[in-house]
Design an enzyme around this catalytic site. Structure first.
Site, PDB file in Angstrom:
ATOM      1  NE  ARG A 128      -3.817   0.631   1.921  1.00 13.31           N
ATOM      2  CZ  ARG A 128      -5.042   0.704   2.441  1.00 13.31           C
ATOM      3  NH1 ARG A 128      -5.260   1.431   3.513  1.00 13.31           N
ATOM      4  NH2 ARG A 128      -6.041   0.049   1.898  1.00 13.31           N
ATOM      5  CG  HIS A 181      -8.314   0.056  -2.804  1.00 14.50           C
ATOM      6  ND1 HIS A 181      -7.585  -1.076  -2.495  1.00 14.50           N
ATOM      7  CD2 HIS A 181      -8.922   0.424  -1.640  1.00 14.50           C
ATOM      8  CE1 HIS A 181      -7.743  -1.355  -1.212  1.00 14.50           C
ATOM      9  NE2 HIS A 181      -8.551  -0.466  -0.673  1.00 14.50           N
ATOM     10  CD  GLN A 236     -13.013  -1.777  -0.652  1.00 17.44           C
ATOM     11  OE1 GLN A 236     -12.262  -1.744   0.291  1.00 17.44           O
ATOM     12  NE2 GLN A 236     -14.222  -2.299  -0.581  1.00 17.44           N
ATOM     13  CG  ASP A 268     -13.364   6.580  -1.185  1.00 14.00           C
ATOM     14  OD1 ASP A 268     -13.264   6.491   0.058  1.00 14.00           O
ATOM     15  OD2 ASP A 268     -12.362   6.544  -1.946  1.00 14.00           O
ATOM     16  CB  CYS A 300     -14.047   1.463  -0.063  1.00 15.08           C
ATOM     17  SG  CYS A 300     -13.666   3.215  -0.041  1.00 15.08           S
ATOM     18  NE  ARG A 341     -10.213  -5.147   0.525  1.00 17.87           N
ATOM     19  CZ  ARG A 341      -9.445  -4.178   1.026  1.00 17.87           C
ATOM     20  NH1 ARG A 341      -9.986  -3.121   1.602  1.00 17.87           N
ATOM     21  NH2 ARG A 341      -8.125  -4.226   0.916  1.00 17.87           N
TER      22      ARG A 341
HETATM   23  N1  NVA Z   1      -9.816   6.847  -1.480  1.00 15.00           N
HETATM   24  C1  NVA Z   1      -9.487   6.379  -0.158  1.00 15.00           C
HETATM   25  C2  NVA Z   1      -9.765   4.913  -0.043  1.00 15.00           C
HETATM   26  C3  NVA Z   1      -9.509   4.324   1.306  1.00 15.00           C
HETATM   27  C4  NVA Z   1      -9.754   2.854   1.356  1.00 15.00           C
HETATM   28  C5  NVA Z   1      -8.025   6.674   0.123  1.00 15.00           C
HETATM   29  O1  NVA Z   1      -7.199   6.487  -0.780  1.00 15.00           O
HETATM   30  O2  NVA Z   1      -7.708   7.111   1.223  1.00 15.00           O
HETATM   31  N1   CP Z   2     -11.125  -0.021   2.454  1.00 20.15           N
HETATM   32  C1   CP Z   2      -9.853  -0.129   2.894  1.00 20.15           C
HETATM   33  O1   CP Z   2      -8.921  -0.388   2.126  1.00 20.15           O
HETATM   34  O2   CP Z   2      -9.706   0.023   4.231  1.00 20.15           O
HETATM   35  P1   CP Z   2      -8.339   0.239   5.022  1.00 20.15           P
HETATM   36  O3   CP Z   2      -7.800   1.579   4.600  1.00 20.15           O
HETATM   37  O4   CP Z   2      -8.746   0.199   6.459  1.00 20.15           O
HETATM   38  O5   CP Z   2      -7.395  -0.869   4.658  1.00 20.15           O
END
Ligand code: NVA
Ligand code: CP
Length: 302
Positions: A103, A130, A133, A221, A261, A289
């Site tokens: 990540r 992502h 997700q 989101d 998400c 997930r």
């Molecule tokens: N768009 C959000 C998704 C989190 C799962 C982010 O990147 O923070």
């Molecule tokens: N939706 C998601 O990826 O959650 P986290 O940021 O908690 O991993």
């Protein structure tokens, strides 16, 4: 399926079908206490340059349930956080672990990790996509609707990593996708270019009501993703009205499901009443997930 899962366009429709079918089987085995140690003796390295609740826990527990082991590698502790190049980190980790989940911010970093590590790499979220997700989202939609083909998916909010991956994933499985987002927060040009292969199936509009009309799935989101902390105030202005609320819900199909998400910011991108009315779907989505990622891990490492 390709050797790595870096973005949704790495997956064909039949790859997605295979992953979802295996995920259903693994979910059944998990719920019924049937052991499924398909990855006994295998190790997954998990690099985190951003926070996480769902991704970290679902991958770690999922690897354990598959008979393998997961290593949580925070960039705060890795040498990568002190400037060691990704090419070197990749070549080292590739000698220790069987696959890597990462990540991070830049999609290129994930691509480089795959290029240099020699082991399968899974994108656990970048600024661009992502995919894990979206696979869980598709699994959840299929559970509730029995099919994916021909459904209308409406995404309201930021043209961010979620929007990009939902466009590509949704179109690939035969859904039509409507995205309502402000003009200065459009999805990535690559996601829009991908949609050119599916004429008439993607609508991008500033009209939230038009996007939501007759939708089978409403999705939103956060307005400010991880890494955008400095823009929060401006974004609160830019995204006013780009919200899933009861009025928008009423424009969708009567049996609409609402997905998020997570984490969710109540009264920003979604009202608390809509969130709670659809909490069953949203937390099934979060649970999925783990099941879907286990299917990805088995496909890449099994
Ligand atoms: N768009 C959000 C998704 C989190 C799962 C982010 O990147 O923070
Ligand atoms: N939706 C998601 O990826 O959650 P986290 O940021 O908690 O991993």
């Amino acid at each position: 399926m390709k050797q790595s899962l870096l973005k949704m366009s790495d997956l064909s429709k039949s790859d997605i079908d295979d992953i979802l079918n295996l995920a259903v089987q693994l979910k059944y085995e998990t719920k019924n206490g049937i052991a499924h140690p398909y990855l006994a003796g295998k190790t997954l390295g998990m690099i985190f340059q951003k926070s996480s609740t769902r991704t970290r826990v679902s991958f770690e527990v999922g690897m354990y349930q598959l008979g393998g082991h997961a290593l949580f590698l925070s960039s705060r502790d890795l040498q990568i956080g002190r400037g060691e190049p990704v090419e070197d980190t990749a070549r080292v980790l590739g000698r220790y672990v069987d696959a890597i989940m990462i990540r991070t911010y830049s999609q290129k970093e994930v691509e480089d990790l795959a290029k240099y590590s020699g082991v399968p790499v899974i994108n656990g979220l970048t600024d661009y996509e992502h995919p894990c997700q979206v696979l869980a989202d598709l699994m959840t939609i299929r559970e509730y609707k029995g099919t994916l083909e021909g459904l209308k998916l409406c995404y309201i909010g930021d043209g961010n990593n979620m929007a990009n991956s939902l466009i590509v994933g949704g179109l690939t499985v035969g859904m039509s996708v409507a995205v309502a987002c402000p003009k200065n927060h459009l999805p990535h040009p690559d996601a829009l270019a991908f949609a050119e292969n599916y004429p008439g199936k993607l609508l991008v509009t500033q009209d939230v009501k038009e996007a939501a009309k007759d939708a089978d799935v409403l999705y939103t989101d956060v307005w400010a993703s991880m890494g955008m902390e400095a823009e929060v105030e401006q974004r609160m202005q830019d995204f006013k009205g780009y919200q899933i609320n009861a009025e928008i819900e009423a424009l969708a199909k009567p049996d609409v499901i609402v997905l998020h998400c997570l984490p969710a910011h109540r009264e920003e991108e979604i009202t608390a009443d809509v969130f709670e009315r659809h909490a069953g779907e949203i937390f099934d989505q979060a649970e999925n997930r783990m099941h879907v990622q286990k299917a990805v891990l088995v496909n890449l490492m099994g």
